[in-house]
Scaffold this active site. Structure first.
Site, PDB file in Angstrom:
ATOM      1  N   LYS A  11       5.126   7.210 -28.540  1.00 36.32           N
ATOM      2  CA  LYS A  11       3.591   7.021 -29.609  1.00 36.32           C
ATOM      3  C   LYS A  11       2.848   7.401 -28.980  1.00 36.32           C
ATOM      4  O   LYS A  11       2.001   7.057 -29.682  1.00 36.32           O
ATOM      5  CB  LYS A  11       3.608   5.398 -28.465  1.00 36.32           C
ATOM      6  CG  LYS A  11       3.070   4.252 -29.405  1.00 36.32           C
ATOM      7  CD  LYS A  11       3.371   2.753 -28.312  1.00 36.32           C
ATOM      8  CE  LYS A  11       3.075   2.638 -27.026  1.00 36.32           C
ATOM      9  NZ  LYS A  11       2.408   2.456 -27.059  1.00 36.32           N
ATOM     10  N   SER A  12       1.964   7.798 -27.937  1.00 37.99           N
ATOM     11  CA  SER A  12       1.121   8.426 -27.424  1.00 37.99           C
ATOM     12  C   SER A  12       0.852   9.392 -28.714  1.00 37.99           C
ATOM     13  O   SER A  12      -0.426   9.955 -28.144  1.00 37.99           O
ATOM     14  CB  SER A  12       1.011   8.939 -25.389  1.00 37.99           C
ATOM     15  OG  SER A  12       0.824   7.563 -25.281  1.00 37.99           O
ATOM     16  N   ARG A  16      -2.420  10.073 -31.207  1.00 39.17           N
ATOM     17  CA  ARG A  16      -3.220  11.612 -30.855  1.00 39.17           C
ATOM     18  C   ARG A  16      -3.168  12.424 -32.151  1.00 39.17           C
ATOM     19  O   ARG A  16      -4.109  12.805 -32.681  1.00 39.17           O
ATOM     20  CB  ARG A  16      -3.076  11.877 -29.659  1.00 39.17           C
ATOM     21  CG  ARG A  16      -3.588  11.457 -28.154  1.00 39.17           C
ATOM     22  CD  ARG A  16      -3.095  11.717 -27.145  1.00 39.17           C
ATOM     23  NE  ARG A  16      -3.927  11.129 -26.135  1.00 39.17           N
ATOM     24  CZ  ARG A  16      -3.179  10.039 -25.525  1.00 39.17           C
ATOM     25  NH1 ARG A  16      -2.426   8.569 -25.919  1.00 39.17           N
ATOM     26  NH2 ARG A  16      -3.869   9.293 -24.249  1.00 39.17           N
ATOM     27  N   GLY A  84      -3.777  -0.762 -26.946  1.00 38.88           N
ATOM     28  CA  GLY A  84      -4.950   0.062 -26.115  1.00 38.88           C
ATOM     29  C   GLY A  84      -5.066   1.087 -27.071  1.00 38.88           C
ATOM     30  O   GLY A  84      -6.309   1.456 -25.946  1.00 38.88           O
ATOM     31  N   GLN A 159      -6.287   6.584 -21.290  1.00 38.16           N
ATOM     32  CA  GLN A 159      -7.241   5.785 -22.210  1.00 38.16           C
ATOM     33  C   GLN A 159      -8.855   6.279 -22.021  1.00 38.16           C
ATOM     34  O   GLN A 159      -9.616   6.994 -23.199  1.00 38.16           O
ATOM     35  CB  GLN A 159      -6.745   4.233 -22.644  1.00 38.16           C
ATOM     36  CG  GLN A 159      -5.791   4.082 -23.131  1.00 38.16           C
ATOM     37  CD  GLN A 159      -4.898   2.484 -23.380  1.00 38.16           C
ATOM     38  OE1 GLN A 159      -5.412   2.351 -23.080  1.00 38.16           O
ATOM     39  NE2 GLN A 159      -3.630   2.105 -23.805  1.00 38.16           N
ATOM     40  N   ASP A 305       4.262   2.596 -17.420  1.00 35.78           N
ATOM     41  CA  ASP A 305       5.413   1.969 -18.356  1.00 35.78           C
ATOM     42  C   ASP A 305       6.562   1.255 -18.377  1.00 35.78           C
ATOM     43  O   ASP A 305       7.265   0.969 -19.088  1.00 35.78           O
ATOM     44  CB  ASP A 305       4.841   2.453 -20.163  1.00 35.78           C
ATOM     45  CG  ASP A 305       3.316   2.611 -20.369  1.00 35.78           C
ATOM     46  OD1 ASP A 305       2.596   1.678 -19.646  1.00 35.78           O
ATOM     47  OD2 ASP A 305       2.771   3.456 -21.734  1.00 35.78           O
TER      48      ASP A 305
HETATM   49  C1  S3P Z   1      -1.876   5.304 -22.277  1.00 36.47           C
HETATM   50  C2  S3P Z   1      -2.262   5.349 -21.213  1.00 36.47           C
HETATM   51  C3  S3P Z   1      -1.653   4.627 -20.453  1.00 36.47           C
HETATM   52  C4  S3P Z   1      -0.329   3.661 -21.178  1.00 36.47           C
HETATM   53  C5  S3P Z   1      -0.560   3.770 -22.315  1.00 36.47           C
HETATM   54  C6  S3P Z   1      -0.198   4.462 -23.468  1.00 36.47           C
HETATM   55  C7  S3P Z   1      -2.208   6.611 -24.219  1.00 36.47           C
HETATM   56  O1  S3P Z   1      -2.639   3.228 -20.311  1.00 36.47           O
HETATM   57  O2  S3P Z   1       0.168   2.306 -20.071  1.00 36.47           O
HETATM   58  O3  S3P Z   1       0.880   2.379 -22.868  1.00 36.47           O
HETATM   59  O4  S3P Z   1      -1.592   6.566 -24.869  1.00 36.47           O
HETATM   60  O5  S3P Z   1      -3.484   7.097 -23.335  1.00 36.47           O
HETATM   61  P1  S3P Z   1      -4.085   3.717 -19.648  1.00 36.47           P
HETATM   62  O6  S3P Z   1      -4.866   4.395 -20.389  1.00 36.47           O
HETATM   63  O7  S3P Z   1      -4.419   2.732 -19.828  1.00 36.47           O
HETATM   64  O8  S3P Z   1      -3.563   3.433 -18.354  1.00 36.47           O
END
Ligand code: S3P
Length: 419
Positions: A11-12, A16, A84, A159, A305
Protein backbone atom coordinates in the site's frame (compact mmCIF):
# COMPACT_ATOMS: atom_id res chain seq x y z
CA UNK A 1 -3.35 -23.80 6.46
CA UNK A 2 -1.31 -25.10 3.59
CA UNK A 3 -0.17 -23.89 0.18
CA UNK A 4 1.55 -21.09 -1.70
CA UNK A 5 -0.07 -17.70 -2.28
CA UNK A 6 0.75 -14.08 -3.05
CA UNK A 7 -0.65 -11.01 -1.28
CA UNK A 8 -1.68 -7.75 -3.00
CA UNK A 9 0.87 -5.02 -3.74
CA UNK A 10 2.32 -2.86 -0.97
CA UNK A 11 0.00 0.00 0.00
CA UNK A 12 2.71 2.50 0.97
CA UNK A 13 4.66 1.87 -2.24
CA UNK A 14 1.55 1.96 -4.48
CA UNK A 15 0.54 5.39 -3.06
CA UNK A 16 4.00 6.80 -3.60
CA UNK A 17 4.29 5.42 -7.14
CA UNK A 18 1.08 7.27 -8.13
CA UNK A 19 2.22 10.48 -6.44
CA UNK A 20 5.73 10.48 -7.84
CA UNK A 21 4.55 9.33 -11.26
CA UNK A 22 2.12 12.26 -11.30
CA UNK A 23 4.80 14.91 -10.65
CA UNK A 24 7.48 13.21 -12.79
CA UNK A 25 8.45 14.06 -16.36
CA UNK A 26 7.08 11.43 -18.77
CA UNK A 27 5.29 8.14 -18.23
CA UNK A 28 5.48 5.79 -15.25
CA UNK A 29 4.40 2.17 -15.42
CA UNK A 30 3.39 0.65 -12.07
CA UNK A 31 3.21 -3.15 -12.01
CA UNK A 32 1.30 -5.03 -9.29
CA UNK A 33 -0.40 -1.79 -8.19
CA UNK A 34 -2.64 -2.29 -5.13
CA UNK A 35 -6.25 -1.64 -6.14
CA UNK A 36 -7.29 -1.30 -2.48
CA UNK A 37 -9.57 1.64 -1.72
CA UNK A 38 -6.82 3.78 -0.15
CA UNK A 39 -4.65 3.76 -3.28
CA UNK A 40 -7.69 4.38 -5.49
CA UNK A 41 -8.34 7.49 -3.34
CA UNK A 42 -4.83 8.72 -4.16
CA UNK A 43 -5.43 8.09 -7.86
CA UNK A 44 -8.74 9.99 -7.82
CA UNK A 45 -7.13 13.00 -6.11
CA UNK A 46 -4.49 13.20 -8.85
CA UNK A 47 -7.17 12.87 -11.54
CA UNK A 48 -8.79 15.98 -10.03
CA UNK A 49 -5.37 17.65 -10.22
CA UNK A 50 -5.25 17.00 -13.99
CA UNK A 51 -3.24 13.75 -14.16
CA UNK A 52 -4.34 11.03 -16.61
CA UNK A 53 -3.98 7.28 -16.08
CA UNK A 54 -4.39 4.05 -18.07
CA UNK A 55 -5.73 1.28 -15.85
CA UNK A 56 -5.49 -0.19 -13.38
CA UNK A 57 -5.93 -3.36 -15.39
CA UNK A 58 -4.32 -6.74 -14.72
CA UNK A 59 -2.34 -5.08 -11.92
CA UNK A 60 -0.79 -2.49 -14.25
CA UNK A 61 -1.28 1.25 -13.95
CA UNK A 62 0.23 3.80 -16.32
CA UNK A 63 0.64 7.38 -15.06
CA UNK A 64 1.10 10.27 -17.50
CA UNK A 65 3.30 12.57 -15.42
CA UNK A 66 2.78 16.34 -15.59
CA UNK A 67 6.13 17.35 -14.13
CA UNK A 68 6.73 19.22 -10.85
CA UNK A 69 4.74 22.27 -11.95
CA UNK A 70 2.09 20.73 -14.20
CA UNK A 71 -0.74 20.02 -11.71
CA UNK A 72 -3.88 22.15 -12.09
CA UNK A 73 -6.18 23.72 -9.52
CA UNK A 74 -8.90 21.17 -8.67
CA UNK A 75 -12.50 22.16 -9.43
CA UNK A 76 -13.82 20.33 -6.38
CA UNK A 77 -12.85 19.14 -2.92
CA UNK A 78 -10.25 16.34 -2.99
CA UNK A 79 -11.36 13.21 -1.12
CA UNK A 80 -8.67 11.12 0.61
CA UNK A 81 -11.31 8.64 1.88
CA UNK A 82 -9.93 6.59 4.79
CA UNK A 83 -6.28 7.16 3.90
CA UNK A 84 -3.87 9.07 6.14
CA UNK A 85 -1.04 8.54 3.65
CA UNK A 86 -3.09 10.12 0.86
CA UNK A 87 -4.01 13.18 2.91
CA UNK A 88 -0.66 13.84 4.56
CA UNK A 89 1.57 13.28 1.52
CA UNK A 90 -0.68 15.12 -0.94
CA UNK A 91 -0.87 18.07 1.47
CA UNK A 92 2.92 18.32 1.12
CA UNK A 93 2.66 18.40 -2.68
CA UNK A 94 -0.28 20.86 -2.62
CA UNK A 95 1.74 23.20 -0.41
CA UNK A 96 4.13 23.70 -3.30
CA UNK A 97 1.40 24.58 -5.83
CA UNK A 98 0.45 28.11 -6.85
CA UNK A 99 -3.25 27.44 -6.38
CA UNK A 100 -5.93 26.82 -3.78
CA UNK A 101 -7.17 23.36 -2.88
CA UNK A 102 -9.28 21.67 -0.22
CA UNK A 103 -8.79 18.06 0.94
CA UNK A 104 -11.08 16.02 3.17
CA UNK A 105 -11.76 12.40 4.08
CA UNK A 106 -14.17 10.04 5.83
CA UNK A 107 -15.28 10.19 9.46
CA UNK A 108 -12.13 8.41 10.68
CA UNK A 109 -9.68 10.51 8.68
CA UNK A 110 -11.28 13.84 9.59
CA UNK A 111 -10.71 13.05 13.26
CA UNK A 112 -7.02 12.14 12.89
CA UNK A 113 -4.24 14.64 13.72
CA UNK A 114 -3.08 16.82 10.83
CA UNK A 115 -1.23 19.42 12.94
CA UNK A 116 1.87 17.21 12.59
CA UNK A 117 2.07 18.11 8.88
CA UNK A 118 0.52 21.60 9.08
CA UNK A 119 3.24 22.78 11.52
CA UNK A 120 6.27 22.10 9.25
CA UNK A 121 4.43 23.10 6.05
CA UNK A 122 3.41 26.43 7.59
CA UNK A 123 7.05 27.01 8.61
CA UNK A 124 7.95 26.49 4.94
CA UNK A 125 5.49 29.24 3.96
CA UNK A 126 2.30 27.37 3.00
CA UNK A 127 -1.04 28.77 4.19
CA UNK A 128 -3.16 25.96 5.59
CA UNK A 129 -6.44 26.20 7.49
CA UNK A 130 -8.26 23.32 9.11
CA UNK A 131 -10.88 22.46 11.69
CA UNK A 132 -10.21 22.43 15.44
CA UNK A 133 -7.64 25.22 15.45
CA UNK A 134 -5.86 24.04 12.30
CA UNK A 135 -5.34 20.48 13.47
CA UNK A 136 -7.95 18.46 11.57
CA UNK A 137 -9.35 18.06 8.06
CA UNK A 138 -10.97 19.32 5.93
CA UNK A 139 -7.87 21.35 5.10
CA UNK A 140 -7.76 24.40 2.84
CA UNK A 141 -4.32 24.89 1.29
CA UNK A 142 -2.92 27.91 -0.52
CA UNK A 143 0.54 26.87 -1.62
CA UNK A 144 3.52 28.25 -3.53
CA UNK A 145 6.89 29.93 -2.85
CA UNK A 146 8.14 27.63 -0.12
CA UNK A 147 11.41 28.02 1.81
CA UNK A 148 13.56 25.03 2.77
CA UNK A 149 13.62 24.05 6.45
CA UNK A 150 15.57 21.71 8.69
CA UNK A 151 12.76 19.95 10.48
CA UNK A 152 13.20 17.88 13.64
CA UNK A 153 10.09 15.74 13.78
CA UNK A 154 8.81 14.84 17.25
CA UNK A 155 7.32 11.56 15.90
CA UNK A 156 8.84 8.72 13.88
CA UNK A 157 6.27 9.00 11.08
CA UNK A 158 6.90 8.21 7.43
CA UNK A 159 3.86 10.28 6.54
CA UNK A 160 5.28 13.40 8.22
CA UNK A 161 8.77 12.79 6.80
CA UNK A 162 7.44 12.16 3.28
CA UNK A 163 5.11 15.16 3.38
CA UNK A 164 7.96 17.55 4.24
CA UNK A 165 10.34 15.95 1.70
CA UNK A 166 7.74 16.21 -1.09
CA UNK A 167 7.12 19.88 -0.16
CA UNK A 168 10.93 20.29 -0.18
CA UNK A 169 10.94 19.50 -3.92
CA UNK A 170 9.15 22.86 -4.33
CA UNK A 171 11.28 24.89 -1.87
CA UNK A 172 14.35 27.05 -2.48
CA UNK A 173 17.41 25.36 -0.91
CA UNK A 174 17.85 22.00 0.82
CA UNK A 175 15.04 20.70 3.05
CA UNK A 176 15.86 18.10 5.67
CA UNK A 177 13.84 16.03 8.13
CA UNK A 178 15.27 14.27 11.19
CA UNK A 179 13.16 11.77 13.11
CA UNK A 180 13.64 10.11 16.51
CA UNK A 181 13.62 6.57 15.05
CA UNK A 182 13.84 5.60 11.41
CA UNK A 183 10.36 5.18 9.91
CA UNK A 184 9.65 3.40 6.61
CA UNK A 185 11.89 4.78 3.85
CA UNK A 186 9.91 4.05 0.67
CA UNK A 187 9.79 7.75 -0.27
CA UNK A 188 13.57 8.03 -0.12
CA UNK A 189 14.09 4.84 -2.14
CA UNK A 190 11.51 5.78 -4.74
CA UNK A 191 12.74 9.35 -5.18
CA UNK A 192 16.19 7.86 -5.90
CA UNK A 193 14.56 5.42 -8.35
CA UNK A 194 13.01 8.45 -10.12
CA UNK A 195 16.50 10.02 -10.39
CA UNK A 196 15.94 12.68 -7.75
CA UNK A 197 18.69 14.41 -5.71
CA UNK A 198 18.12 13.01 -2.20
CA UNK A 199 20.52 12.17 0.62
CA UNK A 200 20.04 9.93 3.67
CA UNK A 201 22.34 10.13 6.71
CA UNK A 202 21.27 8.20 9.80
CA UNK A 203 17.78 9.41 10.69
CA UNK A 204 18.07 12.56 8.52
CA UNK A 205 16.82 12.84 4.93
CA UNK A 206 17.63 15.86 2.73
CA UNK A 207 16.30 16.88 -0.66
CA UNK A 208 17.28 19.72 -2.97
CA UNK A 209 14.43 21.95 -4.15
CA UNK A 210 13.72 21.76 -7.89
CA UNK A 211 15.16 18.23 -8.28
CA UNK A 212 13.35 16.71 -11.25
CA UNK A 213 11.74 13.25 -11.22
CA UNK A 214 12.00 11.12 -14.36
CA UNK A 215 9.08 8.79 -15.19
CA UNK A 216 10.02 5.20 -14.39
CA UNK A 217 8.91 1.59 -14.20
CA UNK A 218 8.12 0.19 -10.76
CA UNK A 219 7.20 -3.33 -9.71
CA UNK A 220 5.39 -3.16 -6.37
CA UNK A 221 6.26 -6.03 -4.00
CA UNK A 222 3.60 -7.84 -1.95
CA UNK A 223 2.62 -5.95 1.20
CA UNK A 224 4.30 -7.33 4.34
CA UNK A 225 1.52 -5.70 6.38
CA UNK A 226 -1.00 -7.93 4.54
CA UNK A 227 1.29 -10.97 4.64
CA UNK A 228 1.51 -10.53 8.43
CA UNK A 229 -2.09 -11.77 8.92
CA UNK A 230 -1.30 -14.97 7.03
CA UNK A 231 2.05 -15.37 8.81
CA UNK A 232 0.48 -15.18 12.25
CA UNK A 233 -2.40 -17.45 11.21
CA UNK A 234 0.03 -20.08 9.90
CA UNK A 235 2.23 -19.77 12.99
CA UNK A 236 -0.67 -20.44 15.38
CA UNK A 237 -3.03 -22.79 13.46
CA UNK A 238 -1.60 -26.26 14.22
CA UNK A 239 -0.25 -28.26 11.26
CA UNK A 240 0.20 -25.25 8.96
CA UNK A 241 2.93 -24.81 6.35
CA UNK A 242 2.47 -21.89 3.95
CA UNK A 243 4.62 -19.88 1.55
CA UNK A 244 3.83 -16.28 0.63
CA UNK A 245 5.68 -15.27 -2.53
CA UNK A 246 7.23 -11.91 -3.49
CA UNK A 247 6.79 -10.01 -0.22
CA UNK A 248 8.54 -6.67 0.37
CA UNK A 249 11.08 -6.99 3.19
CA UNK A 250 12.32 -3.45 3.56
CA UNK A 251 14.37 -3.30 6.82
CA UNK A 252 12.15 -0.44 8.05
CA UNK A 253 9.11 -2.74 7.74
CA UNK A 254 10.35 -6.18 8.82
CA UNK A 255 9.74 -5.87 12.58
CA UNK A 256 7.00 -8.53 12.45
CA UNK A 257 9.57 -11.09 11.26
CA UNK A 258 11.91 -10.20 14.15
CA UNK A 259 9.05 -10.23 16.67
CA UNK A 260 7.55 -13.54 15.55
CA UNK A 261 10.98 -15.19 15.27
CA UNK A 262 11.75 -13.98 18.80
CA UNK A 263 8.50 -15.64 19.93
CA UNK A 264 9.68 -18.95 18.47
CA UNK A 265 7.86 -18.91 15.11
CA UNK A 266 9.38 -20.99 12.32
CA UNK A 267 9.97 -18.53 9.49
CA UNK A 268 12.23 -18.98 6.49
CA UNK A 269 13.09 -16.27 3.94
CA UNK A 270 13.70 -17.68 0.46
CA UNK A 271 14.65 -16.34 -2.95
CA UNK A 272 15.71 -12.89 -1.59
CA UNK A 273 16.29 -10.23 -4.27
CA UNK A 274 15.91 -6.49 -5.04
CA UNK A 275 12.89 -5.26 -7.06
CA UNK A 276 12.71 -1.57 -8.09
CA UNK A 277 15.05 -0.62 -5.23
CA UNK A 278 13.16 -2.62 -2.57
CA UNK A 279 14.24 -5.96 -0.98
CA UNK A 280 11.81 -8.84 -1.67
CA UNK A 281 11.64 -12.48 -0.46
CA UNK A 282 9.34 -15.46 -0.34
CA UNK A 283 8.27 -16.20 3.24
CA UNK A 284 7.65 -19.75 4.49
CA UNK A 285 5.90 -20.15 7.85
CA UNK A 286 5.27 -23.40 9.70
CA UNK A 287 3.19 -23.63 12.85
CA UNK A 288 4.96 -23.91 16.20
CA UNK A 289 4.45 -23.13 19.88
CA UNK A 290 5.05 -19.43 20.64
CA UNK A 291 6.35 -17.69 23.74
CA UNK A 292 5.71 -14.14 24.97
CA UNK A 293 7.87 -11.14 24.01
CA UNK A 294 8.48 -7.41 24.54
CA UNK A 295 7.82 -4.94 21.74
CA UNK A 296 9.27 -1.48 22.41
CA UNK A 297 11.59 1.30 21.18
CA UNK A 298 12.72 1.30 17.56
CA UNK A 299 11.01 -2.05 16.88
CA UNK A 300 7.65 -0.25 17.16
CA UNK A 301 7.85 1.88 13.96
CA UNK A 302 9.20 -1.20 12.12
CA UNK A 303 5.93 -3.06 12.79
CA UNK A 304 3.42 -0.36 13.73
CA UNK A 305 0.63 -1.68 11.46
CA UNK A 306 1.26 -5.31 12.49
CA UNK A 307 0.71 -4.80 16.22
CA UNK A 308 -3.02 -5.76 16.09
CA UNK A 309 -2.18 -9.19 14.66
CA UNK A 310 0.90 -9.56 16.88
CA UNK A 311 -1.52 -9.18 19.81
CA UNK A 312 -3.41 -12.20 18.50
CA UNK A 313 -0.19 -14.26 18.38
CA UNK A 314 0.56 -13.10 21.95
CA UNK A 315 -2.92 -14.27 23.05
CA UNK A 316 -2.06 -17.91 22.34
CA UNK A 317 1.62 -17.73 23.40
CA UNK A 318 3.11 -19.17 26.59
CA UNK A 319 4.27 -16.32 28.82
CA UNK A 320 3.49 -12.63 28.96
CA UNK A 321 3.80 -10.14 26.08
CA UNK A 322 4.29 -6.41 26.67
CA UNK A 323 3.82 -3.78 23.94
CA UNK A 324 4.90 -0.25 24.91
CA UNK A 325 6.12 2.97 23.20
CA UNK A 326 3.20 2.49 20.81
CA UNK A 327 0.96 5.48 21.64
CA UNK A 328 0.82 6.21 17.88
CA UNK A 329 -1.65 3.31 17.64
CA UNK A 330 -4.25 5.59 19.21
CA UNK A 331 -4.34 7.84 16.13
CA UNK A 332 -4.59 5.22 13.39
CA UNK A 333 -7.78 4.38 11.45
CA UNK A 334 -9.29 3.70 14.90
CA UNK A 335 -7.83 3.90 18.40
CA UNK A 336 -6.06 0.58 17.93
CA UNK A 337 -4.97 0.21 21.56
CA UNK A 338 -8.54 0.25 22.84
CA UNK A 339 -9.77 -1.73 19.80
CA UNK A 340 -7.23 -4.53 20.43
CA UNK A 341 -7.90 -4.62 24.18
CA UNK A 342 -11.72 -4.46 23.98
CA UNK A 343 -12.05 -6.96 21.13
CA UNK A 344 -9.55 -9.52 22.48
CA UNK A 345 -11.27 -9.37 25.89
CA UNK A 346 -14.41 -10.62 24.11
CA UNK A 347 -12.39 -13.72 23.09
CA UNK A 348 -11.55 -14.29 26.75
CA UNK A 349 -7.98 -12.98 26.51
CA UNK A 350 -6.44 -11.61 29.71
CA UNK A 351 -5.22 -8.25 28.37
CA UNK A 352 -4.55 -4.98 30.16
CA UNK A 353 -4.47 -1.55 28.52
CA UNK A 354 -1.44 0.72 29.05
CA UNK A 355 -1.23 4.40 28.04
CA UNK A 356 1.18 3.46 25.23
CA UNK A 357 0.41 -0.22 24.60
CA UNK A 358 -0.91 -3.28 26.43
CA UNK A 359 0.07 -6.42 28.36
CA UNK A 360 -1.23 -9.84 27.29
CA UNK A 361 -1.17 -12.52 29.98
CA UNK A 362 -1.13 -16.15 28.99
CA UNK A 363 -3.43 -18.94 29.85
CA UNK A 364 -6.91 -18.69 28.43
CA UNK A 365 -8.15 -20.72 25.46
CA UNK A 366 -9.81 -18.28 23.05
CA UNK A 367 -13.56 -18.59 22.60
CA UNK A 368 -15.48 -17.30 19.56
CA UNK A 369 -16.75 -13.73 19.84
CA UNK A 370 -18.82 -11.09 18.07
CA UNK A 371 -16.34 -8.52 16.83
CA UNK A 372 -16.88 -4.81 16.21
CA UNK A 373 -14.31 -3.87 13.54
CA UNK A 374 -14.82 -0.10 14.04
CA UNK A 375 -14.54 -0.09 10.23
CA UNK A 376 -10.76 -0.51 10.69
CA UNK A 377 -9.33 -2.96 8.12
CA UNK A 378 -6.47 -4.18 10.30
CA UNK A 379 -8.73 -4.79 13.31
CA UNK A 380 -11.12 -6.79 11.08
CA UNK A 381 -8.30 -9.00 9.73
CA UNK A 382 -6.53 -9.44 13.09
CA UNK A 383 -9.78 -10.52 14.77
CA UNK A 384 -10.47 -12.92 11.90
CA UNK A 385 -7.17 -14.62 12.76
CA UNK A 386 -8.24 -14.71 16.43
CA UNK A 387 -11.48 -16.37 15.31
CA UNK A 388 -9.51 -19.04 13.42
CA UNK A 389 -7.92 -20.33 16.64
CA UNK A 390 -10.99 -19.91 18.86
CA UNK A 391 -13.39 -22.52 20.09
CA UNK A 392 -16.83 -21.89 18.57
CA UNK A 393 -18.08 -19.35 16.10
CA UNK A 394 -16.72 -15.83 15.61
CA UNK A 395 -18.84 -13.24 13.87
CA UNK A 396 -17.21 -10.16 12.37
CA UNK A 397 -19.43 -7.20 11.57
CA UNK A 398 -18.49 -4.89 8.68
CA UNK A 399 -15.76 -6.88 6.93
CA UNK A 400 -16.05 -4.63 3.86
CA UNK A 401 -13.26 -2.46 5.31
CA UNK A 402 -10.66 -5.15 4.45
CA UNK A 403 -10.84 -3.76 0.88
CA UNK A 404 -8.90 -0.71 2.12
CA UNK A 405 -5.65 -2.69 2.01
CA UNK A 406 -6.27 -6.40 1.26
CA UNK A 407 -8.97 -7.05 -1.34
CA UNK A 408 -9.46 -10.82 -1.54
CA UNK A 409 -8.34 -11.48 2.07
CA UNK A 410 -11.12 -13.98 2.75
CA UNK A 411 -10.55 -15.75 -0.62
CA UNK A 412 -6.84 -16.21 0.20
CA UNK A 413 -7.77 -17.68 3.60
CA UNK A 414 -10.19 -20.10 1.94
CA UNK A 415 -7.50 -21.22 -0.54
CA UNK A 416 -4.99 -21.85 2.28
CA UNK A 417 -7.65 -23.61 4.32
CA UNK A 418 -8.53 -26.03 1.53
CA UNK A 419 -5.11 -27.30 0.43
C1 S3P B 1 2.49 4.89 6.27
C2 S3P B 1 3.08 5.27 7.46
C3 S3P B 1 2.61 4.82 8.77
C4 S3P B 1 1.68 3.64 8.67
C5 S3P B 1 0.65 3.82 7.60
C6 S3P B 1 1.32 3.99 6.24
C7 S3P B 1 3.03 5.41 5.00
O1 S3P B 1 1.90 5.89 9.40
O2 S3P B 1 1.05 3.39 9.91
O3 S3P B 1 -0.21 2.70 7.53
O4 S3P B 1 2.67 4.88 3.93
O5 S3P B 1 3.83 6.34 5.04
P1 S3P B 1 2.66 7.05 10.22
O6 S3P B 1 3.50 7.83 9.30
O7 S3P B 1 1.55 7.88 10.81
O8 S3P B 1 3.45 6.33 11.28
Amino acid sequence: MNGTVTVPGDKSISHRAVMMGSIAEGETLIKNFLTGEDCLSTMKCFMELGVTFDGPSDGNLKVYGRGLHGLKEPGKVLDAGNSGTTMRLITGILSGQNFFSVITGDRSLTSRPMGRVITPLTKMGAQIAGRKGNTMAPLGIRGGDLQAIEYISPVASAQVKSCVILAGLYAGGVTSVTEPFKSRDHTERMLKHFGCDIEVRGNTVSVKGGSLLRGSEITVPGDISSAAFLMVAAAIVPGSDITIRDVGLNPTRDGIISALTGMGAQIELLNSRILSGEPVSDIRVKSSGLKGTIIEGDLVPRMIDEIPVLAVAASVAQGQTVVRDAAELKVKESNRISAIVEELKKFGVDIEELPDGFIVKPGNMLKGAEVDTRMDHRIAMAMTVAGMVSEGKTQIKDTRCVNISFPGFYDVLKILGKE
